[in-house]
Design a protein around this motif. Sequence first.
Motif, mmCIF file in Angstrom:
data_model
loop_
_atom_site.group_PDB
_atom_site.id
_atom_site.type_symbol
_atom_site.label_atom_id
_atom_site.label_comp_id
_atom_site.label_asym_id
_atom_site.label_seq_id
_atom_site.Cartn_x
_atom_site.Cartn_y
_atom_site.Cartn_z
ATOM 1 N N ALA A 260 0.867 -1.249 -0.088
ATOM 2 C CA ALA A 260 -0.101 -0.019 0.039
ATOM 3 C C ALA A 260 0.777 1.464 -0.056
ATOM 4 N N ASN A 261 0.130 2.280 -0.059
ATOM 5 C CA ASN A 261 0.823 3.641 -0.222
ATOM 6 C C ASN A 261 1.851 4.013 -1.176
ATOM 7 N N LEU A 262 1.711 3.219 -2.178
ATOM 8 C CA LEU A 262 2.549 3.573 -3.366
ATOM 9 C C LEU A 262 1.905 4.600 -4.328
ATOM 10 N N PRO A 263 2.823 5.677 -4.896
ATOM 11 C CA PRO A 263 2.334 6.518 -6.089
ATOM 12 C C PRO A 263 2.036 5.593 -7.216
ATOM 13 N N PRO A 264 0.819 5.947 -7.881
ATOM 14 C CA PRO A 264 0.167 5.133 -8.889
ATOM 15 C C PRO A 264 1.355 5.146 -10.123
ATOM 16 N N ASP A 265 2.134 6.152 -10.178
ATOM 17 C CA ASP A 265 2.939 6.025 -11.428
ATOM 18 C C ASP A 265 4.404 5.494 -10.921
ATOM 19 N N SER A 266 4.616 5.004 -9.709
ATOM 20 C CA SER A 266 5.945 4.484 -9.190
ATOM 21 C C SER A 266 6.108 3.203 -10.073
ATOM 22 N N ARG A 267 7.526 2.873 -10.101
ATOM 23 C CA ARG A 267 7.650 1.806 -11.123
ATOM 24 C C ARG A 267 7.144 0.070 -10.637
ATOM 25 N N CYS A 268 6.876 -0.161 -9.139
ATOM 26 C CA CYS A 268 6.363 -1.182 -8.802
ATOM 27 C C CYS A 268 4.841 -1.221 -9.050
ATOM 28 N N ALA A 269 4.266 0.125 -9.279
ATOM 29 C CA ALA A 269 2.858 0.048 -9.743
ATOM 30 C C ALA A 269 2.660 0.079 -11.413
ATOM 31 N N THR A 270 3.777 0.274 -11.881
ATOM 32 C CA THR A 270 3.522 0.379 -13.481
ATOM 33 C C THR A 270 4.484 -0.653 -14.309
ATOM 34 N N GLU A 271 5.377 -1.216 -13.727
ATOM 35 C CA GLU A 271 6.139 -2.340 -14.266
ATOM 36 C C GLU A 271 5.672 -3.785 -14.031
#
Length: 370
Positions: A260-271
């Motif tokens: 939780a608490n990751l920005p939607p555009d972070s690597r973990c949320a986009t890769e």
Amino acid sequence: VARHVDIDRCIRNFRFFADLGRHSTAQTFAMDDAMNHVVRKPVGVVGLISPWNLPLYLLTWKVAPALLMGNAIVAKPSEITPLTAHRFCALAQEAGLPDGLLNVLHGLGPEVGQPIVEHPRIAAISFTGGTATGRIVAATAAPMFKKLSLELGGKNATVVLEDADLDTIVPGVVRAGFLNSGQICLCGSRILVHRALYDAFLPRFVEAVDAFGIGPVISSAHRDKVEGYLKLAVEEGGTVLTGGQRGPGDGFHLSPAVVANLPPDSRCATEEIFGPVVTLHPFDTEEEALAIANGTEYGLAGSVWTNDAERGRRFAERMETGMVWVNTWLHRDLRVPFGGVKHSGVGREGGEWSLGFFSEAVNICVANRP
């Protein structure tokens, strides 16, 4: 998964395409003074490259329609999971398939896959695998004007709207995230939850994840990759709510992780991680949810969960993806098109789309009078 999904679906693939072939009819288009006859001819020799995560399911998804349309096949299964393809080939021979129609080559991508893609007598390539490898396949095949079907990676969004019934949807959302330890291209690895439900959803979801049994990931190297992303998630400001621990026993076990608490555009949320990891993202409006869902380079699949099926369908139409489920996940009808948009692939397979890919449509126009 191997017993209940991979083998079962292999059988279904052949039965489905056999039935489709028996019931297909020739297309004709009448004009005032002529009749058009559409004839489907084999492409010739086709190259099929399939991955390790569902090795029998995904290989036969290509083999069945390719044979139905009269082609010879050169297939390369993943070097990580060669035995199912080898055994399948032996069974096909026992069943009476003529020699030379189904040829299975084993080895590494650069040594075996690349020669298949670049061979001048192989007229079509159907590839399922990672986006990076797909770029190499496309760069090789496109200048040779080969038919090309690419089913590539995904970073799929699971969207929970504010009218969803948590008691009903949580098991489905968990399954979408972690079936086969998250090693399915269609898994929903980004879970978007309306803020009105987020606080109630969180503990229920984590509890259900902890109770969801999964197997190991495919290899030590892959486990290291997934663990690397979990470390990166913390560096990017995320909080690991559960999971990410190595387990006992044989195999490369890693408990299912929720971040939780990751920005939607972070690597973990986009890769694409392709493992037992999901990220959680609250949203306030449908427009915000769509921006997050569509905010990656991928566009393979997604799911929407709501008490209003029509609302879910409207939302699904606005998602930039090739496939969307509403109030379900991985509910497959083999007649429908399968494939992604953006960096998730090129082309469609499934049902008539597979027959079209593995054949060349020729039109013959016959005048009514000489």
